[in-house]
Design a protein around this motif. Structure first.
Motif, PDB file in Angstrom:
ATOM      1  N   ILE A  17     -15.612  -2.944 -17.043  1.00 18.24           N
ATOM      2  CA  ILE A  17     -14.992  -4.002 -16.231  1.00 18.24           C
ATOM      3  C   ILE A  17     -15.767  -4.174 -14.922  1.00 18.24           C
ATOM      4  CG2 ILE A  17     -12.911  -4.697 -14.964  1.00 18.24           C
ATOM      5  CD1 ILE A  17     -11.281  -3.310 -17.223  1.00 18.24           C
ATOM      6  N   LYS A  18     -16.152  -3.041 -14.305  1.00 19.52           N
ATOM      7  CA  LYS A  18     -16.894  -3.107 -13.040  1.00 19.52           C
ATOM      8  C   LYS A  18     -18.250  -3.798 -13.253  1.00 19.52           C
ATOM      9  CE  LYS A  18     -18.778  -0.519  -9.221  1.00 19.52           C
ATOM     10  NZ  LYS A  18     -19.114   0.777  -8.625  1.00 19.52           N
ATOM     11  N   LEU A  19     -18.904  -3.454 -14.359  1.00 13.40           N
ATOM     12  CA  LEU A  19     -20.206  -4.051 -14.653  1.00 13.40           C
ATOM     13  C   LEU A  19     -20.062  -5.555 -14.914  1.00 13.40           C
ATOM     14  CD1 LEU A  19     -23.203  -3.757 -15.080  1.00 13.40           C
ATOM     15  CD2 LEU A  19     -22.787  -2.816 -17.353  1.00 13.40           C
ATOM     16  N   CYS A  20     -19.021  -5.933 -15.667  1.00 13.04           N
ATOM     17  CA  CYS A  20     -18.758  -7.366 -15.914  1.00 13.04           C
ATOM     18  C   CYS A  20     -18.552  -8.095 -14.587  1.00 13.04           C
ATOM     19  CB  CYS A  20     -17.509  -7.545 -16.787  1.00 13.04           C
ATOM     20  SG  CYS A  20     -17.783  -7.154 -18.518  1.00 13.04           S
ATOM     21  N   SER A  21     -17.790  -7.447 -13.684  1.00 12.00           N
ATOM     22  CA  SER A  21     -17.498  -8.036 -12.373  1.00 12.00           C
ATOM     23  C   SER A  21     -18.791  -8.281 -11.589  1.00 12.00           C
ATOM     24  CB  SER A  21     -16.560  -7.095 -11.602  1.00 12.00           C
ATOM     25  OG  SER A  21     -16.581  -7.386 -10.239  1.00 12.00           O
ATOM     26  N   LEU A  22     -19.684  -7.278 -11.568  1.00  8.07           N
ATOM     27  CA  LEU A  22     -20.957  -7.414 -10.842  1.00  8.07           C
ATOM     28  C   LEU A  22     -21.828  -8.517 -11.426  1.00  8.07           C
ATOM     29  CD1 LEU A  22     -21.870  -3.633 -10.370  1.00  8.07           C
ATOM     30  CD2 LEU A  22     -21.549  -5.258  -8.515  1.00  8.07           C
ATOM     31  N   LEU A  23     -21.866  -8.579 -12.765  1.00  9.52           N
ATOM     32  CA  LEU A  23     -22.700  -9.592 -13.421  1.00  9.52           C
ATOM     33  C   LEU A  23     -22.178 -10.997 -13.173  1.00  9.52           C
ATOM     34  CD1 LEU A  23     -23.292  -7.691 -16.783  1.00  9.52           C
ATOM     35  CD2 LEU A  23     -25.084  -8.331 -15.166  1.00  9.52           C
ATOM     36  N   LEU A  24     -20.851 -11.178 -13.272  1.00  6.79           N
ATOM     37  CA  LEU A  24     -20.263 -12.505 -13.043  1.00  6.79           C
ATOM     38  C   LEU A  24     -20.484 -12.953 -11.598  1.00  6.79           C
ATOM     39  CD1 LEU A  24     -16.919 -12.182 -15.052  1.00  6.79           C
ATOM     40  CD2 LEU A  24     -18.806 -13.724 -15.586  1.00  6.79           C
ATOM     41  N   GLN A  25     -20.292 -12.005 -10.666  1.00  7.84           N
ATOM     42  CA  GLN A  25     -20.482 -12.336  -9.239  1.00  7.84           C
ATOM     43  C   GLN A  25     -21.936 -12.731  -8.963  1.00  7.84           C
ATOM     44  OE1 GLN A  25     -18.414 -10.360  -6.329  1.00  7.84           O
ATOM     45  NE2 GLN A  25     -19.493 -11.560  -4.823  1.00  7.84           N
ATOM     46  N   GLU A  26     -22.867 -11.967  -9.533  1.00 10.91           N
ATOM     47  CA  GLU A  26     -24.287 -12.213  -9.283  1.00 10.91           C
ATOM     48  C   GLU A  26     -24.741 -13.559  -9.859  1.00 10.91           C
ATOM     49  OE1 GLU A  26     -27.806  -9.123  -8.830  1.00 10.91           O
ATOM     50  OE2 GLU A  26     -27.200  -9.300 -10.915  1.00 10.91           O
ATOM     51  N   HIS A  27     -24.220 -13.916 -11.029  1.00  9.31           N
ATOM     52  CA  HIS A  27     -24.651 -15.147 -11.683  1.00  9.31           C
ATOM     53  C   HIS A  27     -23.893 -16.385 -11.214  1.00  9.31           C
ATOM     54  CE1 HIS A  27     -27.410 -13.825 -14.984  1.00  9.31           C
ATOM     55  NE2 HIS A  27     -26.947 -12.669 -14.588  1.00  9.31           N
ATOM     56  N   PHE A  28     -22.588 -16.224 -10.921  1.00  7.45           N
ATOM     57  CA  PHE A  28     -21.753 -17.414 -10.687  1.00  7.45           C
ATOM     58  C   PHE A  28     -20.960 -17.430  -9.382  1.00  7.45           C
ATOM     59  CE2 PHE A  28     -21.758 -16.586 -15.348  1.00  7.45           C
ATOM     60  CZ  PHE A  28     -22.543 -17.660 -15.726  1.00  7.45           C
ATOM     61  N   LEU A  94     -21.417  -8.808 -20.831  1.00  6.79           N
ATOM     62  CA  LEU A  94     -22.372  -7.697 -20.704  1.00  6.79           C
ATOM     63  C   LEU A  94     -23.766  -8.084 -21.192  1.00  6.79           C
ATOM     64  CD1 LEU A  94     -20.098  -4.745 -21.893  1.00  6.79           C
ATOM     65  CD2 LEU A  94     -20.853  -5.183 -19.560  1.00  6.79           C
ATOM     66  N   ARG A  95     -23.839  -9.069 -22.099  1.00  4.05           N
ATOM     67  CA  ARG A  95     -25.147  -9.510 -22.618  1.00  4.05           C
ATOM     68  C   ARG A  95     -26.002 -10.120 -21.522  1.00  4.05           C
ATOM     69  NH1 ARG A  95     -23.265  -7.124 -26.476  1.00  4.05           N
ATOM     70  NH2 ARG A  95     -24.031  -5.655 -24.946  1.00  4.05           N
ATOM     71  N   MET A  96     -25.393 -10.560 -20.408  1.00  5.48           N
ATOM     72  CA  MET A  96     -26.186 -11.148 -19.307  1.00  5.48           C
ATOM     73  C   MET A  96     -27.214 -10.156 -18.763  1.00  5.48           C
ATOM     74  SD  MET A  96     -23.783 -13.772 -17.207  1.00  5.48           S
ATOM     75  CE  MET A  96     -22.440 -12.731 -16.728  1.00  5.48           C
ATOM     76  N   LEU A  97     -26.923  -8.881 -18.946  1.00  6.75           N
ATOM     77  CA  LEU A  97     -27.873  -7.831 -18.562  1.00  6.75           C
ATOM     78  C   LEU A  97     -29.205  -8.005 -19.264  1.00  6.75           C
ATOM     79  CD1 LEU A  97     -26.122  -4.368 -19.000  1.00  6.75           C
ATOM     80  CD2 LEU A  97     -27.202  -5.251 -16.939  1.00  6.75           C
ATOM     81  N   ARG A  98     -29.131  -8.522 -20.497  1.00 10.33           N
ATOM     82  CA  ARG A  98     -30.292  -8.550 -21.386  1.00 10.33           C
ATOM     83  C   ARG A  98     -31.091  -9.837 -21.260  1.00 10.33           C
ATOM     84  NH1 ARG A  98     -27.760  -5.948 -26.334  1.00 10.33           N
ATOM     85  NH2 ARG A  98     -27.489  -4.227 -24.885  1.00 10.33           N
ATOM     86  N   TYR A  99     -30.659 -10.757 -20.395  1.00  2.00           N
ATOM     87  CA  TYR A  99     -31.358 -12.046 -20.281  1.00  2.00           C
ATOM     88  C   TYR A  99     -32.865 -11.893 -20.076  1.00  2.00           C
ATOM     89  CZ  TYR A  99     -27.049 -14.876 -20.274  1.00  2.00           C
ATOM     90  OH  TYR A  99     -25.877 -15.494 -20.634  1.00  2.00           O
ATOM     91  N   PRO A 100     -33.317 -11.027 -19.137  1.00  5.71           N
ATOM     92  CA  PRO A 100     -34.780 -10.903 -18.945  1.00  5.71           C
ATOM     93  C   PRO A 100     -35.491 -10.467 -20.229  1.00  5.71           C
ATOM     94  CG  PRO A 100     -33.589  -9.802 -17.172  1.00  5.71           C
ATOM     95  CD  PRO A 100     -32.574 -10.180 -18.207  1.00  5.71           C
ATOM     96  N   ARG A 101     -34.832  -9.604 -21.008  1.00  8.65           N
ATOM     97  CA  ARG A 101     -35.451  -9.097 -22.241  1.00  8.65           C
ATOM     98  C   ARG A 101     -35.539 -10.199 -23.305  1.00  8.65           C
ATOM     99  NH1 ARG A 101     -33.435  -3.874 -25.739  1.00  8.65           N
ATOM    100  NH2 ARG A 101     -35.259  -3.700 -27.074  1.00  8.65           N
ATOM    101  N   TYR A 102     -34.475 -11.022 -23.406  1.00 10.61           N
ATOM    102  CA  TYR A 102     -34.514 -12.141 -24.361  1.00 10.61           C
ATOM    103  C   TYR A 102     -35.681 -13.084 -24.011  1.00 10.61           C
ATOM    104  CZ  TYR A 102     -29.589 -10.844 -25.365  1.00 10.61           C
ATOM    105  OH  TYR A 102     -28.437 -10.173 -25.693  1.00 10.61           O
ATOM    106  N   ILE A 103     -35.796 -13.368 -22.698  1.00  9.33           N
ATOM    107  CA  ILE A 103     -36.819 -14.321 -22.235  1.00  9.33           C
ATOM    108  C   ILE A 103     -38.222 -13.751 -22.488  1.00  9.33           C
ATOM    109  CG2 ILE A 103     -37.774 -15.452 -20.170  1.00  9.33           C
ATOM    110  CD1 ILE A 103     -34.778 -15.549 -19.143  1.00  9.33           C
TER     111      ILE A 103
END
Length: 482
Positions: A17-28, A94-103
């Motif tokens: 949940i904490k990781l989801c929170s950080l990712l959502l805040q950072e992106h949106f 959580l998949r947002m973590l992997r965006y650089p790797r997909y790209i």
């Protein structure tokens, strides 16, 4: 194309949940993060309940949901009487973590244009094909007009991180012929590619390059015929494999058969024989491969944390299934006190577990067998939980570093912008030099240190996510078999 409607797991750990929170805040930003995390915690809810519980206005909630739905992070269900409930897709966040790797993977496979297409789709969630083509064409033109390298667009923040764009919910432009037909990135296909790469690398490390090339060929042949998540690939005949080997890979049919026999006889059991027709039928045991890769990950973590002797004990317990403490000492040839300390260390951190088997109903300690065993699934879950915590710490550290140097970063960006506009209007070298000197030598040093630190944190993040991917894939594969 992927419809992104996989169900979110019912129980999320605090670390996730904490990781989801950080990712959502950072992106949106904060509002989207608040609504997203609320849905992750509560499950599915209708619009008015979300607004009431989060104390956000209806308008804010609608806009946040619009962004989350557009980015495939929230789905909705229409119930009887027309009630609409919104549900967060935690695993998708959580998949947002992997965006650089997909790209990066797309760049490797399909070059710059492929990279830009996937980057645009990830940054926008979903887009019409005409919009993607226009955006990518503009960016390629811009790159060619620049100094042969991509300029950082205004959609990237100070540390060079791409910011996810918020889609517009209303648009007054003329509708295009493909209006309403949206495309998005098929993450499952990327994950299949990552899994295959990991299997090929493991075979190369254990055996040799030819073995790994044979396995790569088998995996490539199975890409379309084997559904993602299947425990085995479809059976392939030796004759088919021989015909599909890369052009110029000069091995005879006889040598291929010898290699296939060797691979099928290997104790790791990555390859299994499934029949004798067509020169022999072979499958890749994907579940076994993922289990083996996860076990190797657990071993390397134990070796790093507790040393090679501990890793030896772990391998021993894993191999023998159940061992008493005395047996561990004898088999590992490690003194009693040392073996006991190491077993307790691993036991306290949940890498191994202890099973009590009483000889009598009263469970008296003197009449009970205490057997050490490895439950790979629960050890993998424990390590996955730790990886989520590590990534959250790395993101927080990166945010702290960037925040501490916020003023300097803003100044550096202003100077860069002035330089760019002066170059465009054909300014002289002396003038450009003067502008460049607005940033002092100590400030340049500070910027260099920040860049180095952020790069290190980014690299660590990608490394931890590789472990997350393997553990998640193994857990998912195991759960499907149960």
């Amino acid at each position: 194309m992927n419809n992104g409607s996989s169900k979110a797991p019912s129980a999320m750990t605090q670390a996730e949940i904490k990781l989801c929170s950080l990712l959502l805040q950072e992106h949106f930003g904060e509002i989207v993060e608040k609504i997203g995390v609320h849905l992750i915690r509560t499950g599915s809810q209708p619009l008015r309940v979300i607004a009431h519980d989060t104390k956000a206005s209806l308008d804010q909630v609608k806009k946040a949901l619009c962004v989350l739905i557009h980015h495939n992070l929230v789905i909705y269900h229409v119930h009887k009487r027309g009630v609409v409930e919104y549900e967060a897709q935690c695993s998708r966040v959580l998949r947002m973590l992997r965006y650089p790797r997909y790209i990066y993977t797309t760049k490797t496979l399909y070059g710059d244009t492929g990279e830009l297409i996937v980057e645009e789709l990830l940054l926008n969630g979903k887009m019409t094909m005409s919009a993607v083509v226009k955006k990518v064409a503009d960016r390629l033109t811009e790159t060619m007009e620049g100094k042969g390298k991509r300029r950082r667009s205004s959609d990237e923040d100070a540390a060079g991180e791409p910011k996810a764009k918020k889609p517009r919910c209303t648009d007054n432009e003329e509708p295009t012929p493909d209006d309403g037909i949206y495309w998005q990135v098929n993450l499952d296909r990327f994950h299949q590619h990552f899994r295959d790469q990991a299997i090929v690398s493991a075979v190369a490390n254990r055996m040799d390059q030819t073995s790994s090339e044979i396995v790569r060929t088998m995996l490539r042949m199975s890409e379309i015929t084997t559904p993602s998540g299947a425990p085995f690939t479809q059976p392939l005949s030796s004759n088919e494999i021989f015909r599909s080997l890369p052009v110029g890979y000069n091995i005879s049919k006889q040598v291929l058969d010898q290699y296939l026999t060797l691979l099928a006889d290997d104790p790791l059991e990555f390859i299994g024989k499934a029949g004798d027709s067509g020169g022999g039928m072979y499958v890749i045991n994907l579940h076994k491969a993922l289990a083996s890769l996860s076990t190797a990950t657990l071993e390397s973590v134990i070796q790093e944390r507790f040393g090679s002797r501990c890793a030896r004990i772990f391998r021993l317990v894993l191999q023998k299934k159940h061992l008493e403490q005395k047996q561990v000492e004898d088999f590992a040839m490690i003194p009693a006190k040392e073996a006991k300390d190491m077993l307790y260390k691993m036991l306290s951190e949940n890498f191994i577990s202890l099973q009590e088997i009483p000889k009598t109903p009263d469970h008296a300690p003197s009449r009970t067998f205490y057997l050490y065993t490895v439950n790979v699934l629960s050890a993998a879950r424990m390590l996955l939980h730790r990886c989520y915590k590590s990534i959250a710490n790395l993101i927080e550290r990166r945010q702290f570093e960037t925040k501490e140097n916020k003023r300097l970063l803003e100044k550096s960006q202003r100077v860069e912008a002035i330089m760019a506009s002066m170059q465009a209007t054909g300014a002289e070298e002396v003038q450009l030099q003067e502008i460049e000197e607005m940033i002092t030598a100590p400030e340049r040093q500070q910027l260099e240190t920040l860049k180095r630190n952020v790069n290190k944190l980014d690299a660590s993040e990608i490394q931890v996510d590789e472990t997350i991917f393997l553990l998640e894939s193994y857990i998912e594969s195991t759960m499907k078999r149960q």
